[in-house]
Every structure is written in structure tokens, then in C-alpha cells.
Design a protein around this motif. Structure first.
Motif, short mmCIF file in Angstrom:
data_model
loop_
_atom_site.label_atom_id
_atom_site.label_comp_id
_atom_site.label_asym_id
_atom_site.label_seq_id
_atom_site.Cartn_x
_atom_site.Cartn_y
_atom_site.Cartn_z
N LEU A 1 12.72 16.03 5.80
CA LEU A 1 11.51 15.57 5.13
C LEU A 1 10.25 15.94 5.91
CD1 LEU A 1 10.30 13.99 2.76
CD2 LEU A 1 10.57 11.89 4.09
N ASN A 2 10.36 16.09 7.22
CA ASN A 2 9.19 16.41 8.04
C ASN A 2 8.88 17.90 8.08
OD1 ASN A 2 8.81 13.68 8.77
ND2 ASN A 2 10.30 13.86 10.43
N ASP A 3 9.75 18.73 7.48
CA ASP A 3 9.52 20.18 7.51
C ASP A 3 8.46 20.56 6.48
OD1 ASP A 3 11.55 20.19 9.33
OD2 ASP A 3 13.05 21.07 7.99
N PRO A 4 7.39 21.25 6.89
CA PRO A 4 6.37 21.69 5.93
C PRO A 4 6.98 22.61 4.88
CG PRO A 4 5.58 21.92 8.19
CD PRO A 4 7.05 21.62 8.28
N LEU A 5 6.36 22.63 3.71
CA LEU A 5 6.87 23.39 2.58
C LEU A 5 5.88 24.50 2.24
CD1 LEU A 5 8.79 23.73 0.11
CD2 LEU A 5 7.39 22.02 -1.06
N THR A 6 6.39 25.73 2.12
CA THR A 6 5.58 26.85 1.64
C THR A 6 6.17 27.33 0.32
OG1 THR A 6 4.92 27.55 3.86
CG2 THR A 6 4.73 29.17 2.09
N VAL A 7 5.38 27.30 -0.74
CA VAL A 7 5.82 27.67 -2.07
C VAL A 7 5.39 29.11 -2.35
CG1 VAL A 7 5.72 27.12 -4.52
CG2 VAL A 7 5.59 25.28 -2.82
N ARG A 8 6.35 29.99 -2.55
CA ARG A 8 6.09 31.38 -2.92
C ARG A 8 6.59 31.58 -4.35
NH1 ARG A 8 7.64 31.42 2.48
NH2 ARG A 8 6.05 32.30 3.89
N ALA B 1 0.83 -1.19 0.00
CA ALA B 1 0.00 0.00 0.00
C ALA B 1 0.88 1.26 0.00
CB ALA B 1 -0.92 0.01 1.21
N PHE B 2 0.54 2.22 -0.87
CA PHE B 2 1.20 3.53 -0.89
C PHE B 2 0.37 4.46 -0.01
CE2 PHE B 2 2.64 7.59 -2.70
CZ PHE B 2 3.99 7.38 -2.80
N ASP B 3 0.36 4.14 1.29
CA ASP B 3 -0.53 4.81 2.23
C ASP B 3 0.22 5.03 3.55
OD1 ASP B 3 -2.49 5.39 4.22
OD2 ASP B 3 -4.03 4.45 3.00
N PRO B 4 0.32 6.28 4.02
CA PRO B 4 1.09 6.54 5.24
C PRO B 4 0.45 5.93 6.49
CG PRO B 4 -0.06 8.52 4.53
CD PRO B 4 -0.22 7.52 3.43
N GLN B 5 -0.85 5.65 6.46
CA GLN B 5 -1.49 5.03 7.62
C GLN B 5 -1.36 3.52 7.58
OE1 GLN B 5 -5.50 6.60 7.59
NE2 GLN B 5 -4.89 8.46 8.71
N ALA B 6 -1.58 2.94 6.39
CA ALA B 6 -1.49 1.48 6.28
C ALA B 6 -0.05 0.99 6.19
CB ALA B 6 -2.27 1.01 5.05
N ASN B 7 0.87 1.84 5.75
CA ASN B 7 2.26 1.43 5.53
C ASN B 7 3.22 2.53 6.02
OD1 ASN B 7 4.47 -0.03 4.69
ND2 ASN B 7 3.99 0.04 2.50
N PRO B 8 3.17 2.87 7.31
CA PRO B 8 3.95 4.01 7.81
C PRO B 8 5.46 3.82 7.77
CG PRO B 8 2.98 2.79 9.64
CD PRO B 8 2.40 2.22 8.38
N SER B 9 5.94 2.59 7.64
CA SER B 9 7.38 2.37 7.61
C SER B 9 7.99 2.75 6.26
CB SER B 9 7.71 0.92 7.93
OG SER B 9 7.17 0.05 6.94
N ARG B 10 7.14 2.85 5.21
CA ARG B 10 7.68 3.13 3.88
C ARG B 10 7.08 4.38 3.23
NH1 ARG B 10 8.57 -1.80 -0.06
NH2 ARG B 10 10.26 -0.40 -0.67
N ILE B 11 5.95 4.87 3.73
CA ILE B 11 5.29 6.03 3.14
C ILE B 11 5.11 7.10 4.20
CG2 ILE B 11 3.28 6.84 1.83
CD1 ILE B 11 5.05 4.77 0.40
N ALA B 12 5.41 8.34 3.81
CA ALA B 12 5.27 9.49 4.71
C ALA B 12 4.44 10.57 4.02
CB ALA B 12 6.65 10.03 5.09
N THR B 13 4.23 11.67 4.71
CA THR B 13 3.50 12.79 4.14
C THR B 13 4.34 14.06 4.22
OG1 THR B 13 2.42 13.33 6.23
CG2 THR B 13 1.26 11.83 4.74
N LEU B 14 4.06 15.00 3.31
CA LEU B 14 4.73 16.30 3.28
C LEU B 14 3.67 17.36 3.06
CD1 LEU B 14 7.28 18.10 3.13
CD2 LEU B 14 7.39 17.56 0.68
N GLN B 15 3.55 18.30 4.00
CA GLN B 15 2.60 19.39 3.87
C GLN B 15 3.16 20.44 2.92
OE1 GLN B 15 -0.45 19.50 5.31
NE2 GLN B 15 -0.13 17.51 6.29
#
Length: 521
Positions: free
Chosen positions: A359-366, A247-261
Motif C-alpha cells: 500500500l505504501n508503494d507509489p503508483l505510476t499509471v501508464r 475524520a477521513f484524514d491521514p493527519q487527524a486519523n492516521p490509524s485508519r486513513i493512509a495516502t497513496l501517491q
């Protein structure tokens, strides 16, 4: 008396020599762009101008030239005009600092200029060697049969949202599985190699936020598998590589998939209205995260996220090991503007990178504002017109480009100012296109010895691949840029980038104006 005067005479001669500035000169070579073979250009005209004074020469058989700079100038302009009939584009560089090409002793340093030219044919190499990567793709113990089968002509097309049963070798070659979940990728080389290595990525690019590809604003892989390195032996044999999807899912597969805001700030873009509920809606933005995983393989697109009336999205990305710096997640964000007929106008892009340290740092695009052209669409101009545009806050150098009626590049000029005259006569009665590009990092010296064709390829917007942009229309210039992009990817495996600094900390921003036409008297 001799003991008194001779030292004085010697001193005055020494002083006279020291006050005389050493000769100011430049030398270098003119070549076709690397995508066109990087061959020397014989017979190109090289023109240096300081104020109203000009000197010029012609390149030799080996493409080399040498020129003396008139006066005691600190900067000069340089124009290179290729021989006629060669389908090469001319270049102009304004306000070039002479100090960059002269030693303290007056010796001239090298400067090499690359003229954009049509892609060259691949020269014959060693006899082709082939091998195959084969295997079965499965999910939950069952084979994954593609419902979106690809044909051989799509081998170098990147994975697109809503395709399933995909297998990608080296980040470049993509195939689909058959009805039994099996795949085969042909790997060929004329470089006398006996084996080739690359990563393997497989899966279903069918994840969406709505469950419907036609209405979604977020597209990502629903399932995937990643193998860092696979070897294919080029002796006609097959290498087996079976792939079991996860699964490409951060909840179902947290060891391999993450999120980036990722947050988009379009406040710096003049004339942009990204509100789809407004009668004046004329803009949207999107972000594409990719996995840059190895030097022997291209990036893997991880998703497409469209900001329709939103400013923040949560991107699904491959989880990098904490502290690791050898792999990155790159994020390409684009804001674009269109008119009532959905004709693409201008666009602005921002590039950012994350690794295991941030990788855990949120990203703001200007976004960087786009140049606004001062010459009306369809204007009639002279044979050597002066083109102008509005300044962009934070821009370094502007690249103004002229294209013929078919979208082929004719001339590019590089200047820190907001106007530039074309240094040679255009064809009377002909119609040309033009636009202006800029970014927030590249200086005039960086553009010299850079391949201008790579910049054109980088500006290509693949509207067929960007699923929510399929209704947009683009000019013939974008089509020619697509041909260049394809040539780079096929020959090099990537499109060369510019000379940028502190990419991990700051990324970089670029923008390009709308493309307008004019007719020559």
C-alpha cells in the motif's frame, strides 16, 4: 515367406494409419449471455472458415453444435449468427488455434459461445423476505442530517461527491439520513434466506481540495465509519446499527486513513493534450480509489481525483493492516479525449490494486494508446464492409463492434489483426455506429466463453456520477452500456471482469476508440 511378408504388410498398414491425421472437429453450445439468463439458443448459424473453405451448421434445441474443420488447418475463424428477430448480437472470432479444442487423439473439446442479448426478467423465486437495517448517524455527539436527501429510486446509485449523511449496506444499497440523523435500509430477498450480511459504510462525501464542489479537483469523504459485517434478519424486523463518524484524514486519523501517491503518464496516448491552458486542450485524466473489503459486499468509492494540468495526486485511502492480503485498495484511472463541442471521443483505462503488502508503494499509471479508426465519420459503405484501424503498441486482440442507430450491439468481432469484414449483410439504408476496443492481456481464447455483454457494461462511462465530466456528451452506445451495467449490478452485484494475471503486481490496461457512424448503401 509368410514369416517375412506378413510383418511388413502389418507395418505398412500401421504406418499408413499413423500418417493419416485424425479428424479435426469442434463441438460446443451457443447460449444467451448470463445477464440474459444463459439460455440455449436454438437455430443459431455456426460458420467455420479456413482460408476460402467454409462449413456451417445450425444449433439444436439444446443449443449444441458439432463441426469438422476443413483441411489440415492450425487455426480457423468462427462466426455465430443468432436467429433473426431475437435481438441477439452475432460474434466472430478470428485465428482461433485448433489445438486448444482438440486432444492428441482427435477428440473435440467443448467450446461455449455466449451471445449478447437484452437483460432477462427476474424469474419468480421464493416469496420475498424483508428486513431493515436502521440506526442513527452522529458526528461529535450530534446527529448527522443529510442536506442532500435521496429518494427510493436512488437506492442502487453509488455515493457521489458532495452528498452527505449517507449510509451504504453491502456496497450496493445507499440511503441518506433524515432530519434526526436516522436512516432505514430495506433489505429484501427471494432466495429463501432468513438473514443477509454485508458491510456498512457511512459518512459525508463532502471533502474537497478547494472547499467548493464547483471548483474542486479532488473529492473525498470528510468523515466516515466502516463496520465490516452487519446481519439483517429477513423476518420483517429491524436490526439496529448506530454509526459514529470519524475524520477521513491521514493527519487527524492516521490509524485508519493512509495516502497513496498516484502519477499519470499520458505520453503513450497519441493525439491527447491534457494542458487546460493550451488552445489545443482536448484531454484530461482522473483516478478513483475504492475499498474492496469483503466478498459479500461491493467496493466503496473513496474519492475522485481529476488531473487538470497536474501529473501527480495524493489519494486518501482506507488504511489496510500491514501484510494483510484479504482486502485491497483498487485504483481505476481513466484518460479521455473530447472535441471542441465536448463530445467524448476515445478513452484509456488502467486498473491497479494495492493490499497490506504494498500500500505504501507509489503508483505510476501508464496508459495504453487508443485505436484510431481508418474509416471517416459518416462514410457510406457496402452491406458487408471491411473496417480497419491503426495498431496499438502492446495490444493483444482487437474487439470491433457494430451497433444499430439506437446503440444496441449488433455484432462483435475478435481479431489480432487491424481490419475485419462483417460476415453478414447489414440493412441497406440504415445507419450504424462502430468502435474498437483492446487491452494488454486478453488473448483470443480468453474471449471465447466470455460474456461480451459484460465488456460492454464495463465500458459504460457514468458522466452524471463523475462530477467534473457532466458537460461531456456521449453517443447512444454509452446509454445502452449504462442499461447493461445497471442490469449486472442489480442481478449480480458486480460487473464481471476479464481473465487477467498478476493484477496486484501489474494491474491491466484497456482502451477503446471513438465511436463513429456509417451508412449502408
Amino acid at each position: 515367406m509368410k514369416k517375412v511378408w506378413f510383418p511388413l504388410i502389418g507395418l505398412s498398414l500401421l504406418t499408413l494409419w499413423a500418417c493419416t491425421p485424425p479428424p479435426q472437429g469442434i463441438q460446443g453450445g451457443v447460449f444467451t449471455s448470463p445477464s440474459a439468463g444463459g439460455q440455449p439458443v436454438h437455430g443459431a448459424k455456426v460458420i467455420v472458415q479456413v482460408g476460402s473453405r467454409k462449413v456451417e451448421t445450425t444449433t439444436a434445441l439444446d443449443g449444441r453444435f458439432s463441426l469438422q474443420i476443413p483441411g489440415n488447418a492450425q487455426t480457423f475463424s468462427l462466426t455465430v449468427i443468432p436467429p433473426s428477430g431475437q435481438r441477439m448480437a452475432a460474434l466472430t472470432f478470428m485465428e482461433v488455434p485448433l489445438s486448444a479444442y482438440r486432444s492428441p487423439y482427435g477428440a473435440a473439446s467443448e467450446m461455449n459461445i455466449y451471445l449478447p442479448a437484452p437483460p432477462s426478467r427476474t424469474l419468480p423465486g421464493y416469496p420475498v423476505r424483508v428486513g431493515y437495517l436502521t440506526g442513527t448517524v452522529s458526528l461529535g455527539g450530534l446527529p448527522v442530517a443529510s442536506s442532500t436527501p435521496r429518494n427510493p429510486n436512488q437506492l442502487f446509485d453509488p455515493p457521489s461527491p458532495c452528498e452527505d449523511g449517507l449510509v451504504v449496506f453491502g456496497g450496493l444499497r445507499t440511503v441518506s439520513t433524515d432530519t434526526f440523523g436516522q436512516y432505514q435500509i430495506l433489505v429484501a430477498s427471494t432466495n429463501n434466506l432468513y438473514a443477509a450480511s454485508g458491510s456498512v459504510w457511512a459518512g459525508n462525501y463532502t471533502g474537497t481540495d478547494t472547499g467548493d464542489c464547483d471548483t474542486a479537483t479532488e473529492y473525498y469523504w470528510s468523515h466516515f465509519q466502516y463496520v465490516p459485517d452487519a446481519w439483517v434478519y429477513l423476518n420483517g424486523s429491524s436490526t439496529q446499527q448506530d454509526l459514529v463518524l470519524e475524520a477521513f484524514d491521514p493527519q487527524a486519523n492516521p490509524s485508519r486513513i493512509a495516502t497513496l501517491q498516484a502519477t499519470h503518464d499520458l505520453s503513450g496516448l497519441s493525439g491527447y493534450n491534457p494542458d487546460p491552458n493550451s488552445p489545443q486542450w482536448n484531454a484530461l485524466s482522473l483516478s478513483i480509489p475504492s475499498f474492496a473489503h469483503a466478498i459479500h459486499s461491493g467496493e466503496i468509492e473513496l474519492g475522485q481525483y481529476y488531473y487538470l494540468g497536474e501529473t501527480r495526486k495524493t489519494l486518501r485511502v482506507y488504511k489496510l493492516p500491514p501484510g494483510a492480503t484479504s482486502q485491497q485498495i483498487s485504483v481505476l484511472s481513466t484518460a479521455l479525449r473530447f472535441n471542441e463541442e465536448f463530445l467524448l471521443l476515445d478513452l484509456s483505462r488502467a486498473y491497479h490494486w494495492r493490499d497490506g503488502t504494498n500500500l505504501n508503494d507509489p503508483l505510476t499509471v501508464r496508459f495504453l494508446d487508443t485505436p484510431k479508426l481508418s474509416v471517416d465519420e459518416g462514410a457510406t459503405l457496402g452491406t458487408t464492409p471491411t473496417l480497419s484501424w491503426n495498431p496499438v503498441a502492446g495490444a493483444k486482440v482487437y474487439v470491433v463492434s457494430i451497433y444499430d442507430g439506437s446503440g444496441n450491439l449488433v455484432w462483435s468481432g475478435f481479431t489480432p489483426q487491424t481490419s475485419l469484414s462483417i460476415p453478414f449483410p447489414l440493412t441497406s439504408g440504415a445507419t450504424y455506429f462502430w468502435d474498437v476496443y483492446t487491452d494488454d492481456q486478453t488473448e483470443i481464447l480468453d474471449y471465447i466463453s466470455m460474456d461480451p455483454a459484460a465488456l460492454q457494461a464495463r465500458l459504460y462511462l457514468n458522466l452524471n456520477h463523475l462530477v467534473r465530466l457532466g458537460q461531456l456528451q456521449a453517443s447512444p452506445v454509452n446509454h445502452r452500456r449504462g442499461e447493461l451495467a445497471h442490469a449486472f449490478l442489480e442481478n449480480l452485484g458486480h460487473i464481471p471482469q476479464g481473465a487477467y494475471q498478476k493484477l496486484l503486481q501489474n494491474g491491466y490496461r484497456e482502451s477503446v476508440s471513438e465511436i463513429r457512424s456509417f451508412k449502408v448503401q
